[in-house]
Design a protein around this motif. Structure first.
Motif, PDB file in Angstrom:
ATOM      1  N   MET A  95       0.826  -1.216   0.000  1.00 13.28           N
ATOM      2  CA  MET A  95       0.000   0.000   0.000  1.00 13.28           C
ATOM      3  C   MET A  95       0.858   1.263   0.000  1.00 13.28           C
ATOM      4  SD  MET A  95      -2.867  -1.440   2.609  1.00 13.28           S
ATOM      5  CE  MET A  95      -1.644  -2.409   3.477  1.00 13.28           C
ATOM      6  N   ARG A  96       1.903   1.235  -0.800  1.00 11.79           N
ATOM      7  CA  ARG A  96       2.803   2.373  -0.873  1.00 11.79           C
ATOM      8  C   ARG A  96       2.483   3.198  -2.109  1.00 11.79           C
ATOM      9  NH1 ARG A  96       7.315   0.547   2.115  1.00 11.79           N
ATOM     10  NH2 ARG A  96       6.464   0.273   4.198  1.00 11.79           N
ATOM     11  N   PHE A  97       2.503   4.507  -1.920  1.00  9.54           N
ATOM     12  CA  PHE A  97       2.250   5.434  -3.006  1.00  9.54           C
ATOM     13  C   PHE A  97       3.526   6.196  -3.334  1.00  9.54           C
ATOM     14  CE2 PHE A  97      -2.361   5.828  -3.786  1.00  9.54           C
ATOM     15  CZ  PHE A  97      -2.828   4.970  -2.810  1.00  9.54           C
ATOM     16  N   GLY A  98       3.662   6.540  -4.606  1.00  6.82           N
ATOM     17  CA  GLY A  98       4.687   7.485  -4.994  1.00  6.82           C
ATOM     18  C   GLY A  98       4.261   8.898  -4.601  1.00  6.82           C
ATOM     19  N   ALA A  99       5.190   9.845  -4.713  1.00  6.71           N
ATOM     20  CA  ALA A  99       4.888  11.236  -4.362  1.00  6.71           C
ATOM     21  C   ALA A  99       4.076  11.935  -5.441  1.00  6.71           C
ATOM     22  CB  ALA A  99       6.164  12.014  -4.084  1.00  6.71           C
TER      23      ALA A  99
END
Lengths: 107, 113
Positions: A95-99
């Motif tokens: 559940m990681r998002f880029g900036a």
């Protein structure tokens, strides 16, 4: 720890131009999502890519998932002012998002 | 269509106050998430929940707690607000474990003075 790197961070173009934004990671993901966020609103899901090498088209938007499932790209053809927004990629499992890439399309 | 609503769009609180942010989804989703979004840092996961009364820490849980007493409602609690918790807070839901597509609320912009 930022597992997903997006580039460029900012992009300002004229209406009608083409553009590509990138999402890169050192990790393998089982799937990857692209979202668009307009000012003052939450992100809205555009697409999910699952298979390495997969290409998905959504009208003027083309999404590609890298063969190794570590990277993805979003290509917009003939950009319009309505495409303006923050484009985010997100990897499954963690559940990681880029900036994000902040796109501005000028009329 | 999935609808995720958040109790406030804008909130101003003082340092040390206890702050409650409420999120409700109407599509019977099992999973719910709380993120904060800061310029240049993207979305960072604070807490998530796969079921009622269940919670898991995300990447930045310090200074926060959560509550999920009902399936449709997921609350984020700032026990003692601090200025470094000034941020945009986003709630999201997804259908079930293994369903990674998330549906977001409009966000709450919290300012702590």
């Amino acid at each position: 720890t930022q597992l997903l790197e997006q580039s460029p961070q900012f992009l300002s173009i004229q209406e009608g131009e083409n553009l590509t934004v990138y999402c890169n990671s050192s990790s393998v993901f089982s799937s990857l999502q692209w979202y668009r966020q307009e000012p003052g609103e939450g992100p809205v899901l555009l697409v999910t890519v699952v298979t390495g090498g997969e290409v998905k088209k959504l009208k003027r938007l083309t999404f590609q998932f890298g063969d190794a499932r570590k990277d993805s790209s979003l290509h917009i053809t003939a950009a319009q002012p309505g495409d303006t927004g923050l484009y985010l990629c997100a990897g499954a499992e963690r559940m990681r998002f880029g900036a994000g890439t902040r796109l501005t399309v000028k009329p | 269509d999935v609808k995720v609503t958040q109790s406030s769009r804008y909130l101003v609180k003082r340092t040390g106050e206890k702050v409650f942010l409420e999120c409700v989804q109407d599509m019977d989703h099992e999973n719910m998430f709380w993120y904060r979004q800061d310029p240049g840092l993207g979305l960072r996961l604070i807490y998530f929940s796969y079921d009622v009364k269940m919670k898991e820490k995300g990447d930045i849980p310090e200074g926060y707690s959560v509550s999920r007493e009902k399936k449709e409602r997921f609350s984020l609690i700032l026990e003692s607000a601090s200025t470094n918790q000034t941020s945009m807070y986003l709630c999201a839901s997804s259908l079930s474990q293994g369903a990674y597509e998330q549906y977001f609320g409009p966000g709450t912009r919290l300012t702590v003075t």
